[in-house]
Design an enzyme around this catalytic site. Structure first.
Site, mmCIF file in Angstrom:
data_model
loop_
_atom_site.group_PDB
_atom_site.id
_atom_site.type_symbol
_atom_site.label_atom_id
_atom_site.label_comp_id
_atom_site.label_asym_id
_atom_site.label_seq_id
_atom_site.Cartn_x
_atom_site.Cartn_y
_atom_site.Cartn_z
ATOM 1 N N ASP A 321 -5.139 8.114 5.981
ATOM 2 C CA ASP A 321 -5.342 7.028 6.924
ATOM 3 C C ASP A 321 -6.772 6.933 7.107
ATOM 4 O OD1 ASP A 321 -5.547 5.372 9.082
ATOM 5 O OD2 ASP A 321 -4.031 6.073 10.145
ATOM 6 N N CYS A 390 -10.252 -10.633 0.449
ATOM 7 C CA CYS A 390 -9.934 -11.941 -0.239
ATOM 8 C C CYS A 390 -9.173 -12.786 0.821
ATOM 9 C CB CYS A 390 -8.732 -11.784 -1.418
ATOM 10 S SG CYS A 390 -7.393 -10.487 -0.701
#
Length: 463
Positions: A321, A390
């Site tokens: 993580d 993106c």
């Protein structure tokens, strides 16, 4: 003439569910349409991602039960439906005297996939109509509307050109997202971006070396990003020359930009955070970096390792993580391609705008800021970090960076020189940040134009 559930001009009348005989055995092609309708419902109504439903191993059971040619047809129907959904809904609505009954979502999906085939795919009209009627007849929820399905879709076929002209001005993006684009880019540019969603997504390759040579070998053309764009071809990617040798990998032109912003990485310790599937990791290795690739998902790490193995490249991989990751040593360079709404990828992922909403963009922007602030602490003084994603929404890009720079005196923006990116000068903002949009990048005849929407910025730690 406006039509209702009997195919005639009169109000809807509720009919008993047993008014129509139980249908016989399913017609050929019905399973394909049924699978498409189920998956459309999962995407639009339950906000589930299309890629998950179309996974060959873990996807929708109705999809997995089909052979490969039928699966391809399901994908084509769903892509056409999701790309044109506002226009499809408008086309259907203009033929109804009153809206479909409350709770008639199953009927809506039958009509939508039928209309997509008639209006936007090379499927014989009679096949699309007959199978939609059959589909409605097999579903107790929609059975009493089978005549309506027949009448609406037959009229769509008869008046196809007129209807297409009528709906052509309707934006293909949801209104909530189009409004965000208009605020960010202006109305004209926002609608240009929206229309570009209808263009087929190109297949771009990042090559280890000799882009011009590989463009000739593969009948493609060399991109201003240093990669190669392919023309449409038959067969799979693994059948192409160079795949088995690891000479190149598939990566959208825009996605290849962030890793290139570092330049030469020889002798430098480099971190690729949120690294899977590994295209950017491979670029960083080829640039000479001693790369550590960090990814939370163990399954995605396995995919990254497999991709690097095919390419004959090595990187240290860590499953962690990112918010809890603490490196033993600081890095000279860090690439953080952060999780985002993916709204820049709608040409190849048309479900994104139907599974995400404004609240998702806000949550993801907060996550990106948290990750960026955490990653900055891993950077050596004088080191460089590239932050990218993106998304088309500045909330997930420019706004995140502006807040971090405003209260982090140790960090400064490094302006990207537009002269070093011939052909993409328009993608460099006045602040020197990259901002590509899907309506950029013209291509020669026979090739798809455009590229994914991407944001990237270079920052340096000064203290």
């Amino acid at each position: 003439m406006v039509l209702n559930s009997d195919g005639k001009k009169k109000p809807f009348r509720k009919q008993p569910s047993n008014a129509r005989p139980v249908p016989g055995p399913a017609k050929p092609g019905l399973q394909v349409r049924a699978a498409a309708a189920k998956i459309l419902a999962a995407v639009v109504d339950r906000k589930l991602p299309l890629d998950g439903a179309l996974d060959n191993e873990h996807g929708n059971p109705a999809y997995k039960a089909l052979n490969e040619s039928d699966r391809a047809l399901v994908r084509a129907i769903l892509n056409a439906t999701l790309r044109h959904l506002p226009r499809i809904d408008a086309a259907i609505s203009q033929l109804l005297e009153s809206p479909l009954p409350e709770g008639a979502r199953a009927l809506h999906h039958v009509l939508a996939i039928g209309a997509a085939q008639i209006l936007y795919l090379d499927v014989p009209d009679h096949a699309a109509v007959d199978l939609a009627v059959e589909q409605a007849s097999h579903d107790p929820r929609s059975r009493r509307f089978a005549k309506l399905v027949n009448a609406i879709l037959r009229r769509l076929g008869r008046e196809k050109e007129e209807i297409l002209a009528h709906v052509s001005a309707i934006p293909v993006m949801p209104e909530w997202f189009l409004q965000r684009l208009e605020r960010a880019y202006g109305r004209e540019r926002a609608h240009s971006i929206s229309e570009s969603q209808l263009e087929p997504a190109a297949i771009d390759l990042t090559v280890k070396a000799d882009a011009e040579g590989w463009a000739k070998r593969l009948n493609g053309f060399a991109l201003p990003t240093g990669g190669v764009r392919l023309a449409a071809f038959e067969g799979g990617i693994p059948s192409l020359e160079g795949f088995s040798d690891g000479a190149w990998w598939v990566q959208d032109a825009a996605a290849s930009i962030p890793a290139q912003l570092f330049g030469d990485l020889a002798g430098k310790r480099v971190a690729d955070l949120c690294a899977a599937p590994g295209g950017k990791t491979a670029q960083l290795v080829l640039a000479g970096g001693d790369v550590t690739a960090v990814e939370q998902s163990e399954n995605r790490i396995k995919r990254l390792r497999s991709n690097l193995e095919r390419l004959g490249l090595r990187a240290k991989t860590i499953s962690s993580d990112l918010t809890k990751y603490q490196p033993e040593e600081l890095f000279d360079a860090i690439l953080l391609d952060a999780p985002c709404s993916s709204t820049g990828t709608t040409r190849r992922h048309p479900d994104v705008l139907w599974t995400k909403g404004p609240e998702d963009i806000v949550k993801l922007a907060a996550l990106q800021e948290r990750l960026l602030r955490h990653a900055v602490a891993f950077l050596k003084p004088g080191g460089t970090i590239v932050f990218s994603n993106c998304s088309l929404d500045p909330i997930e890009g420019e706004d995140v960076v502006a807040r971090v720079l405003a209260d982090t005196p140790s960090m400064e923006r490094v302006a990207i020189d537009a002269k070093r990116w011939p052909g993409l000068e328009a993608a460099i903002s006045p602040l020197g940040e990259f901002r590509t949009t899907p309506d950029m990048l013209e291509a020669p005849s026979g090739f798809a134009g455009g590229l994914d929407g991407f944001y990237a910025v270079v920052m340096r730690r000064v203290a």
